[in-house]
Design an enzyme around this catalytic site. Structure first.
Site, PDB file in Angstrom:
ATOM      1  N   ARG A 128       0.905  -1.292  -0.229  1.00 18.69           N
ATOM      2  CA  ARG A 128      -0.038  -0.020  -0.001  1.00 18.69           C
ATOM      3  C   ARG A 128       0.997   1.097  -0.015  1.00 18.69           C
ATOM      4  NH1 ARG A 128      -5.124  -2.014   0.832  1.00 18.69           N
ATOM      5  NH2 ARG A 128      -5.444  -3.859   2.219  1.00 18.69           N
TER       6      ARG A 128
ATOM      7  N   THR B  98     -10.505  -7.642  -5.079  1.00 17.09           N
ATOM      8  CA  THR B  98     -11.168  -7.068  -4.082  1.00 17.09           C
ATOM      9  C   THR B  98     -11.590  -8.135  -3.369  1.00 17.09           C
ATOM     10  OG1 THR B  98     -12.584  -5.990  -2.728  1.00 17.09           O
ATOM     11  CG2 THR B  98     -12.954  -5.991  -5.095  1.00 17.09           C
TER      12      THR B  98
ATOM     13  N   ASP C 237     -13.045  -7.961  -0.639  1.00 18.70           N
ATOM     14  CA  ASP C 237     -14.474  -7.357  -0.099  1.00 18.70           C
ATOM     15  C   ASP C 237     -15.598  -7.206  -1.047  1.00 18.70           C
ATOM     16  OD1 ASP C 237     -13.211  -7.000   2.503  1.00 18.70           O
ATOM     17  OD2 ASP C 237     -13.012  -4.694   2.269  1.00 18.70           O
TER      18      ASP C 237
ATOM     19  N   ASP D  18     -16.003  -5.202  -3.325  1.00 12.44           N
ATOM     20  CA  ASP D  18     -16.604  -3.787  -3.192  1.00 12.44           C
ATOM     21  C   ASP D  18     -16.390  -2.916  -4.215  1.00 12.44           C
ATOM     22  OD1 ASP D  18     -13.971  -3.280  -2.933  1.00 12.44           O
ATOM     23  OD2 ASP D  18     -14.133  -2.175  -0.912  1.00 12.44           O
TER      24      ASP D  18
HETATM   25  N1  LIG Z   1      -6.648   8.016  -4.489  1.00 19.09           N
HETATM   26  C1  LIG Z   1      -5.344   7.548  -5.053  1.00 19.09           C
HETATM   27  N2  LIG Z   1      -4.534   7.768  -6.111  1.00 19.09           N
HETATM   28  C2  LIG Z   1      -3.651   7.262  -6.570  1.00 19.09           C
HETATM   29  N3  LIG Z   1      -3.159   6.247  -6.125  1.00 19.09           N
HETATM   30  C3  LIG Z   1      -3.628   5.562  -5.166  1.00 19.09           C
HETATM   31  C4  LIG Z   1      -4.967   6.172  -4.476  1.00 19.09           C
HETATM   32  N4  LIG Z   1      -5.528   5.356  -3.544  1.00 19.09           N
HETATM   33  C5  LIG Z   1      -4.624   4.413  -3.343  1.00 19.09           C
HETATM   34  N5  LIG Z   1      -3.770   4.374  -4.181  1.00 19.09           N
HETATM   35  C6  LIG Z   1      -2.423   3.612  -4.418  1.00 19.09           C
HETATM   36  O1  LIG Z   1      -2.960   2.219  -4.848  1.00 19.09           O
HETATM   37  C7  LIG Z   1      -2.170   1.262  -4.072  1.00 19.09           C
HETATM   38  C8  LIG Z   1      -3.228   0.313  -3.659  1.00 19.09           C
HETATM   39  O2  LIG Z   1      -4.122   0.927  -2.988  1.00 19.09           O
HETATM   40  P1  LIG Z   1      -4.670   0.262  -1.625  1.00 19.09           P
HETATM   41  O3  LIG Z   1      -5.902   1.281  -1.202  1.00 19.09           O
HETATM   42  O4  LIG Z   1      -3.894  -0.019  -0.644  1.00 19.09           O
HETATM   43  O5  LIG Z   1      -5.308  -1.201  -2.246  1.00 19.09           O
HETATM   44  P2  LIG Z   1      -6.461  -1.474  -3.159  1.00 19.09           P
HETATM   45  O6  LIG Z   1      -5.945  -1.146  -4.652  1.00 19.09           O
HETATM   46  O7  LIG Z   1      -6.518  -2.873  -2.816  1.00 19.09           O
HETATM   47  O8  LIG Z   1      -7.512  -0.694  -2.835  1.00 19.09           O
HETATM   48  C9  LIG Z   1      -1.361   1.995  -3.219  1.00 19.09           C
HETATM   49  O9  LIG Z   1       0.036   1.823  -3.545  1.00 19.09           O
HETATM   50  C10 LIG Z   1      -1.672   3.265  -3.151  1.00 19.09           C
HETATM   51  O10 LIG Z   1      -1.016   4.277  -2.839  1.00 19.09           O
HETATM   52  O1  LIG Z   2      -4.086  -5.131   6.958  1.00 20.30           O
HETATM   53  P1  LIG Z   2      -4.412  -4.709   5.389  1.00 20.30           P
HETATM   54  O2  LIG Z   2      -3.148  -5.363   4.506  1.00 20.30           O
HETATM   55  O3  LIG Z   2      -4.320  -3.100   5.021  1.00 20.30           O
HETATM   56  O4  LIG Z   2      -5.560  -5.452   4.859  1.00 20.30           O
HETATM   57  C1  LIG Z   2      -6.726  -5.392   5.521  1.00 20.30           C
HETATM   58  C2  LIG Z   2      -8.018  -4.788   4.736  1.00 20.30           C
HETATM   59  O5  LIG Z   2      -8.205  -4.879   3.371  1.00 20.30           O
HETATM   60  C3  LIG Z   2      -9.366  -5.331   3.054  1.00 20.30           C
HETATM   61  O6  LIG Z   2      -9.406  -6.774   2.887  1.00 20.30           O
HETATM   62  C4  LIG Z   2      -9.838  -4.717   1.903  1.00 20.30           C
HETATM   63  O7  LIG Z   2      -9.070  -4.935   0.910  1.00 20.30           O
HETATM   64  P2  LIG Z   2      -9.584  -5.335  -0.856  1.00 20.30           P
HETATM   65  O8  LIG Z   2     -10.952  -5.011  -0.729  1.00 20.30           O
HETATM   66  O9  LIG Z   2      -8.851  -4.299  -1.538  1.00 20.30           O
HETATM   67  O10 LIG Z   2      -9.110  -6.478  -1.086  1.00 20.30           O
HETATM   68  C5  LIG Z   2     -10.197  -5.054   4.385  1.00 20.30           C
HETATM   69  O11 LIG Z   2     -11.235  -5.602   4.547  1.00 20.30           O
HETATM   70  C6  LIG Z   2      -9.302  -5.506   5.458  1.00 20.30           C
HETATM   71  O12 LIG Z   2      -9.519  -4.502   6.587  1.00 20.30           O
HETATM   72 MG   LIG Z   3      -9.187  -0.718  -1.619  1.00 20.44          MG
END
Ligand SMILES: Nc1ncnc2c1ncn2[C@@H]1O[C@H](COP(=O)(O)OP(=O)(O)O)[C@@H](O)[C@H]1O
Ligand SMILES: O=P(O)(O)OC[C@H]1O[C@](O)(COP(=O)(O)O)[C@@H](O)[C@@H]1O
Ligand SMILES: [Mg+2]
Length: 442
Positions: free
Chosen positions: A155, A209, A211, A213
């Site tokens: 992340r 994902t 979740d 979502d």
């Molecule tokens: N609003 C955003 N704009 C640009 N990059 C983002 C944004 N949100 C998340 N990212 C980048 O995408 C990657 C994964 O995002 P994260 O929220 O951790 O997981 P997921 O893709 O599962 O939702 C991270 O490297 C993060 O910095």
């Molecule tokens: O502890 P981490 O790696 O941040 O991930 C935990 C979180 O990621 C999630 O699984 C959501 O991630 P995704 O929906 O992107 O797979 C949440 O349900 C959970 O709280």
């Molecule tokens: Mg996410």
């Protein structure tokens, strides 16, 4: 819901100039109940009432481009280099997706190079770009037997300029981003930087994902594996609570904003008596509150099982300011432990001292290899992604929508969140299966 056909059109880098390796096999194909021709489109809506409410001619109805191989492609395979990156939280099936992409690109398109960037977007920064791995059939053999991702993930925010520098340095023509909503936002920032520099690089998303979502996708890959794992934990606390006096089983499951895992896991073996999810608010106290309802259940049945999604009831918790993780995701209070405490307190006070069995399986449900169903899903998504990339689609996500594989513009997949609809049939099934009240409100 206003949804214009133009919002659903995916971007292309330009005209397809090369024959596809699938040209011959596709020559005689026409749309059928089991195949959508590349020039045909898949409807977004599936009920007569919604279609009628759009009030437009059939060809102007909201529809999505069909995924799949094209007769002509944009990139010359011999001169094409591809990058793959997996970002965000883990999910069963990530290795299946990587393997599927590599196999398709190697065995059918025979592209020049496939690179894997390590540890999510961090692997595209100047600091880590040397750690790139070249992927071939040997590198991905059997990786589907393991959970996680051979490329690693992360992340945290990264600079799009630096990431595009890496793509240019490696000569990447197509970048596959396997990730969730955050990753798709990150991928869009990369495409904006690519556009600003006038580069010819395609960015294709594969939605991940646990979740479930993300919108415009029936169910995300790995979800089925994850809720099947969760089911086993619910079964354990059910057995435990049955054997104990005033047995209370509580399982806290993942689901930051969407309670799909909790709903499906609870429905799967029907051991749960209460399911609490972020989408349906509840109170603990008062005659209709969760505490009294659980008490009634224990009095009648001698035991109870509660399944709670981690994002449920956050309004009941005292939080010290809102904190976020490296990616900007809200950090949640622990509703599971809070419920455990409050239920113990309450049942003790009404002369039903409970034996509580509390499980928070957390990462145990998402770190496993994909089951057979999810593996099939992953490999098909991987194939669709490769076809989209080789055909020059960009800022495009491949999804399965109403059982068809289709292309969705990235901005649309990040436009809102897929959540359990309290008025929908899934929640209705949960209410039917558990027998819990429609509402815990006073
Ligand atoms: N609003 C955003 N704009 C640009 N990059 C983002 C944004 N949100 C998340 N990212 C980048 O995408 C990657 C994964 O995002 P994260 O929220 O951790 O997981 P997921 O893709 O599962 O939702 C991270 O490297 C993060 O910095
Ligand atoms: O502890 P981490 O790696 O941040 O991930 C935990 C979180 O990621 C999630 O699984 C959501 O991630 P995704 O929906 O992107 O797979 C949440 O349900 C959970 O709280
Ligand atoms: Mg996410």
């Amino acid at each position: 819901m206003t949804l214009e056909l133009d919002d659903l059109r995916v971007r292309s880098l330009g005209d397809c100039r090369y024959d596809s390796p699938f040209a011959e096999v596709l020559a005689s194909k026409r749309t059928s109940p089991h195949y959508v021709h590349e020039d045909d489109r898949v409807l977004v809506d599936d009920t007569v009432s919604v279609l009628l409410s759009r009030g437009v001619p059939i060809e102007a109805l909201p529809s999505l481009e069909a995924a799949g191989p094209r007769r002509r492609i944009y990139f010359d395979p011999d001169a094409t280099s591809v990058g793959i990156v997996t970002c965000g939280g883990l999910c069963p099936g990530l290795n299946d997706v990587i393997r599927g992409i590599v196999q398709e690109l190697t065995e059918h398109y025979r592209v020049a190079h496939i690179y894997g960037f390590r540890n999510g977007f961090a692997g595209l920064t100047s600091q880590h770009r040397e750690r790139v791995v070249e992927l071939d059939l040997d590198a991905v053999r059997d990786i589907n037997n393991d959970g996680g991702t051979i490329l690693g993930s992360s992340r945290g925010d990264q600079d799009p300029e630096e990431m595009v520098d890496t793509l240019v340095e490696r000569g990447i023509d197509v970048l596959f981003v396997v990730g969730g909503d955050g990753s798709m936002r990150g991928a869009m920032r990369i495409t904006r930087e690519i556009d600003a520099r006038g580069l010819d690089i395609a960015v294709i998303g594969i939605p991940k994902t646990i979740d479930n979502d993300l919108p415009y996708t029936d169910q995300s890959f790995g979800f089925q594996t994850a809720f099947a794992q969760a089911t086993a934990f619910i079964a354990s606390v059910f057995i435990e609570s049955q054997a104990a006096e005033n047995g209370v089983g509580i399982v806290k499951l993942m689901g930051r904003h969407s309670g799909f895992i909790a709903c499906y896991a609870a429905l799967s073996n029907n051991d749960a008596d209460f399911v609490l999810i972020p989408e349906v608010p509840f109170v603990l106290d008062g005659p209709n509150g969760v505490l009294r309802r659980v008490e009634d259940h224990v009095r009648r049945h001698g035991q109870v099982v509660v399944v709670v999604a981690e994002g449920a009831g956050q309004d009941l918790l005292e939080q010290e300011g809102e904190t976020t993780d490296a990616s900007g995701n809200t950090k949640l209070g622990d509703i599971g432990l809070f419920l455990k405490e409050r239920l113990t307190e309450h049942l003790t006070s009404v002369d039903l001292p409970p034996t509580v069995r509390y499980l928070d399986p957390s990462y145990a449900i998402r770190s496993v290899p994909a089951n057979a169903y999810d593996s099939v899903y992953c490999v098909r998504l991987a194939h669709a992604a490769v076809h989209a990339g080789m055909a020059g689609r960009t800022e495009t996500v491949v999804v399965r929508w109403r059982r068809r594989f289709v292309h969705v513009p990235m901005p649309l997949i990040t436009s809102h969140r897929n959540q359990v609809d309290p008025d929908g049939d899934l929640w209705m099934s949960v209410l039917e299966a558990t027998g819990q009240p429609m509402s815990f409100e006073p």
